[in-house]
Write a protein that holds these residues in place. Sequence first.
Motif, mmCIF file in Angstrom:
data_model
loop_
_atom_site.group_PDB
_atom_site.id
_atom_site.type_symbol
_atom_site.label_atom_id
_atom_site.label_comp_id
_atom_site.label_asym_id
_atom_site.label_seq_id
_atom_site.Cartn_x
_atom_site.Cartn_y
_atom_site.Cartn_z
ATOM 1 N N LEU A 178 26.613 41.353 23.260
ATOM 2 C CA LEU A 178 26.057 42.658 23.599
ATOM 3 C C LEU A 178 24.799 42.404 24.424
ATOM 4 C CD1 LEU A 178 25.962 45.722 23.367
ATOM 5 C CD2 LEU A 178 24.786 45.475 21.173
ATOM 6 N N ARG A 179 24.940 42.536 25.740
ATOM 7 C CA ARG A 179 23.837 42.202 26.656
ATOM 8 C C ARG A 179 23.493 43.416 27.519
ATOM 9 N NH1 ARG A 179 24.503 36.496 27.220
ATOM 10 N NH2 ARG A 179 25.294 35.736 25.198
ATOM 11 N N SER A 180 22.675 43.196 28.535
ATOM 12 C CA SER A 180 22.152 44.339 29.289
ATOM 13 C C SER A 180 22.278 44.218 30.800
ATOM 14 C CB SER A 180 20.680 44.551 28.927
ATOM 15 O OG SER A 180 19.924 43.378 29.215
ATOM 16 N N ALA A 181 23.004 43.234 31.306
ATOM 17 C CA ALA A 181 23.205 43.143 32.756
ATOM 18 C C ALA A 181 23.896 44.410 33.243
ATOM 19 C CB ALA A 181 24.034 41.915 33.103
ATOM 20 N N GLN A 182 23.633 44.792 34.489
ATOM 21 C CA GLN A 182 24.191 46.030 35.026
ATOM 22 C C GLN A 182 24.839 45.824 36.392
ATOM 23 O OE1 GLN A 182 20.567 48.551 34.564
ATOM 24 N NE2 GLN A 182 21.867 49.816 33.265
ATOM 25 N N PRO A 183 25.886 45.018 36.470
ATOM 26 C CA PRO A 183 26.607 44.921 37.740
ATOM 27 C C PRO A 183 27.274 46.253 38.061
ATOM 28 C CG PRO A 183 27.825 43.829 35.988
ATOM 29 C CD PRO A 183 26.503 44.222 35.411
ATOM 30 N N LEU A 184 27.219 46.663 39.298
ATOM 31 C CA LEU A 184 27.748 47.955 39.714
ATOM 32 C C LEU A 184 28.836 47.761 40.767
ATOM 33 C CD1 LEU A 184 24.340 49.840 40.088
ATOM 34 C CD2 LEU A 184 25.942 49.986 38.165
ATOM 35 N N PRO A 185 29.771 48.686 40.867
ATOM 36 C CA PRO A 185 30.839 48.547 41.869
ATOM 37 C C PRO A 185 30.321 48.336 43.283
ATOM 38 C CG PRO A 185 31.408 50.268 40.301
ATOM 39 C CD PRO A 185 30.003 49.843 39.974
ATOM 40 N N GLU A 186 29.213 48.962 43.632
ATOM 41 C CA GLU A 186 28.693 48.814 44.997
ATOM 42 C C GLU A 186 28.179 47.404 45.295
ATOM 43 O OE1 GLU A 186 25.668 51.578 42.805
ATOM 44 O OE2 GLU A 186 27.839 51.208 42.799
ATOM 45 N N HIS A 187 28.071 46.574 44.272
ATOM 46 C CA HIS A 187 27.658 45.188 44.482
ATOM 47 C C HIS A 187 28.811 44.313 44.978
ATOM 48 C CE1 HIS A 187 24.378 45.829 41.162
ATOM 49 N NE2 HIS A 187 24.061 46.385 42.302
ATOM 50 N N TYR A 188 30.016 44.898 45.097
ATOM 51 C CA TYR A 188 31.207 44.078 45.394
ATOM 52 C C TYR A 188 31.957 44.584 46.623
ATOM 53 C CZ TYR A 188 29.989 42.348 40.860
ATOM 54 O OH TYR A 188 29.286 41.801 39.816
ATOM 55 N N ASP A 189 32.393 43.637 47.405
ATOM 56 C CA ASP A 189 33.159 43.923 48.622
ATOM 57 C C ASP A 189 34.621 44.205 48.312
ATOM 58 O OD1 ASP A 189 33.839 43.426 51.670
ATOM 59 O OD2 ASP A 189 35.126 42.064 50.526
ATOM 60 N N SER A 190 35.195 43.451 47.373
ATOM 61 C CA SER A 190 36.625 43.542 47.092
ATOM 62 C C SER A 190 36.908 42.855 45.758
ATOM 63 C CB SER A 190 37.455 42.883 48.201
ATOM 64 O OG SER A 190 36.979 41.575 48.476
ATOM 65 N N TYR A 191 38.083 43.174 45.212
ATOM 66 C CA TYR A 191 38.494 42.600 43.926
ATOM 67 C C TYR A 191 39.903 42.039 44.049
ATOM 68 C CZ TYR A 191 39.890 42.347 38.977
ATOM 69 O OH TYR A 191 40.341 41.913 37.747
ATOM 70 N N LYS A 370 39.914 52.015 41.883
ATOM 71 C CA LYS A 370 39.385 53.348 42.159
ATOM 72 C C LYS A 370 37.976 53.316 42.727
ATOM 73 C CE LYS A 370 42.403 55.578 38.806
ATOM 74 N NZ LYS A 370 42.527 56.461 37.622
ATOM 75 N N VAL A 371 37.310 52.148 42.625
ATOM 76 C CA VAL A 371 35.920 52.074 43.100
ATOM 77 C C VAL A 371 35.672 50.900 44.047
ATOM 78 C CG1 VAL A 371 34.963 53.283 41.100
ATOM 79 C CG2 VAL A 371 35.250 50.805 41.010
ATOM 80 N N ILE A 372 36.589 49.929 44.100
ATOM 81 C CA ILE A 372 36.437 48.757 44.965
ATOM 82 C C ILE A 372 37.793 48.465 45.607
ATOM 83 C CG2 ILE A 372 35.826 46.299 45.075
ATOM 84 C CD1 ILE A 372 34.318 46.637 42.452
ATOM 85 N N PRO A 373 37.848 48.111 46.907
ATOM 86 C CA PRO A 373 39.125 47.679 47.493
ATOM 87 C C PRO A 373 39.725 46.541 46.666
ATOM 88 C CG PRO A 373 37.492 47.997 49.208
ATOM 89 C CD PRO A 373 36.758 48.112 47.900
ATOM 90 N N THR A 374 40.993 46.690 46.271
ATOM 91 C CA THR A 374 41.599 45.806 45.272
ATOM 92 C C THR A 374 42.991 45.384 45.699
ATOM 93 O OG1 THR A 374 40.334 46.741 43.433
ATOM 94 C CG2 THR A 374 42.443 45.734 42.879
ATOM 95 N N VAL A 375 43.359 44.171 45.303
ATOM 96 C CA VAL A 375 44.730 43.693 45.490
ATOM 97 C C VAL A 375 45.117 42.849 44.285
ATOM 98 C CG1 VAL A 375 44.137 41.541 46.708
ATOM 99 C CG2 VAL A 375 46.346 42.686 47.159
ATOM 100 N N MET A 376 46.407 42.861 43.950
ATOM 101 C CA MET A 376 46.935 42.030 42.875
ATOM 102 C C MET A 376 47.982 41.074 43.420
ATOM 103 S SD MET A 376 47.374 44.102 39.322
ATOM 104 C CE MET A 376 47.591 42.507 38.505
ATOM 105 N N ILE A 377 47.982 39.868 42.847
ATOM 106 C CA ILE A 377 48.974 38.843 43.177
ATOM 107 C C ILE A 377 49.707 38.479 41.896
ATOM 108 C CG2 ILE A 377 49.309 36.458 43.962
ATOM 109 C CD1 ILE A 377 46.761 36.800 45.643
#
Length: 415
Positions: A178-191, A370-377
């Motif tokens: 249980l930690r407190s880091a706050q990564p947000l979708p806008e921090h990422y180009d793609s998933y 829904k919040v970051i450009p995404t692709v699955m392999i």
Amino acid sequence: MDTGRANSIEIDIERLWRDLDASALIGPGRAGGLRRLALTDEDKAMRDVFVAWCESAGCQVRVDAVGNIFARRGGLDDTLPAILIGSHLDTQIAGGRYDGILGVLAGLEIIRTLNDHGVVTRRPIELVTWTNEEGVRFQPPMMGSGAFTGAHDVAWVHAQLDDDRKIFAEELSRIGYLRSAQPLPEHYDSYFELHIEQGETLDAEGLHVGIVTGGFRTFGTELRVTGENAHSGPTPMRRRSNALVGASLLIARLNDIGWTFEPEGRTTCSRLLIEPNRYGIIPHSAKLTVDMRHPDDEKAREMYQEFLDFVPLAARKANVGIEIAKEWSFGDVVFDSRLINLVRSVAADLGVSHRHLLSAASHDAYNVAKVIPTVMIFTPCREGISHNEKEHIEPSYTAPGVNVLLNAVLRRANA
């Protein structure tokens, strides 16, 4: 300094398999698979090992408020949005050794391979393992990625209970995540998410990569049926209020709906709890979890509506109360066309056999898309068996897909 020529490097498949074998020792099942439920001691042990591996690979590790773990490999310009790779490390009760786990450890292998070759990417690369993807101990599934994307409020996630009435936040704290880091979708180009197919198409057709274009539309719900506890001998049929009968009527209708929408429709009751569940006693309570799936959104909605329309009929017939306690849906996603084209181009350049596929199973990528450009392999699994201790994959037909992931990530990170 090498920024990596596309298609010039490959993973160390033997190292990846050693990691998979090491993972399989943490929370082993009874028949060669895994039992590693979210926020258990086994989950903590795997998390600890994973964090140590990431730190040894030179990554900066952060953990957010719902226990998602992010491991960052810096880039030439650390101000740029990062490339995110991930999946999950938790499993089903009698789960396989590769479902989700391959995607996480393949991401770690990519970071190690880039380190081995001295490749510095323009963008940072981050690896994530999402909390409680399976939804076995806490419902609904894909809870960690749902919190990251804003689909679930963190406070709501923290308040969820397991069957023993243990609280999510307290269990997360107990295992130290249980930690407190706050990564947000806008921090990422793609998933990017790599996963075993959980279907038999690639295995049957002898292909190495499935490029996932979208998913089956899925509607899920948890229902609570309330009757009256009574003795099964003296109580006349006309006076009974049997919660199990109400649940059974729902399950039978659910199954009929699935057959009506064959071959692509699927309906399942995956969970049924009754009380008091004792001989000679009419059950006063039943709780069941169901889902309905179809690749066509309109037909999936039609299936779900048919089921909902039957609920009051079942309640009257069984003389019980029925309420919907929880509802969720996923699969209404189309993955990013540019990333799909990128993966297809890399697969073609590497000479890796591939085809487009829909996913019938749910994945964290559904939330993230829904919040970051995404692709699955997808990579093959033998006979399509998954969520089962017989789940099996081989290095020879898995490595090509991981190499496609590596080079697709490398191209995107240097774009």
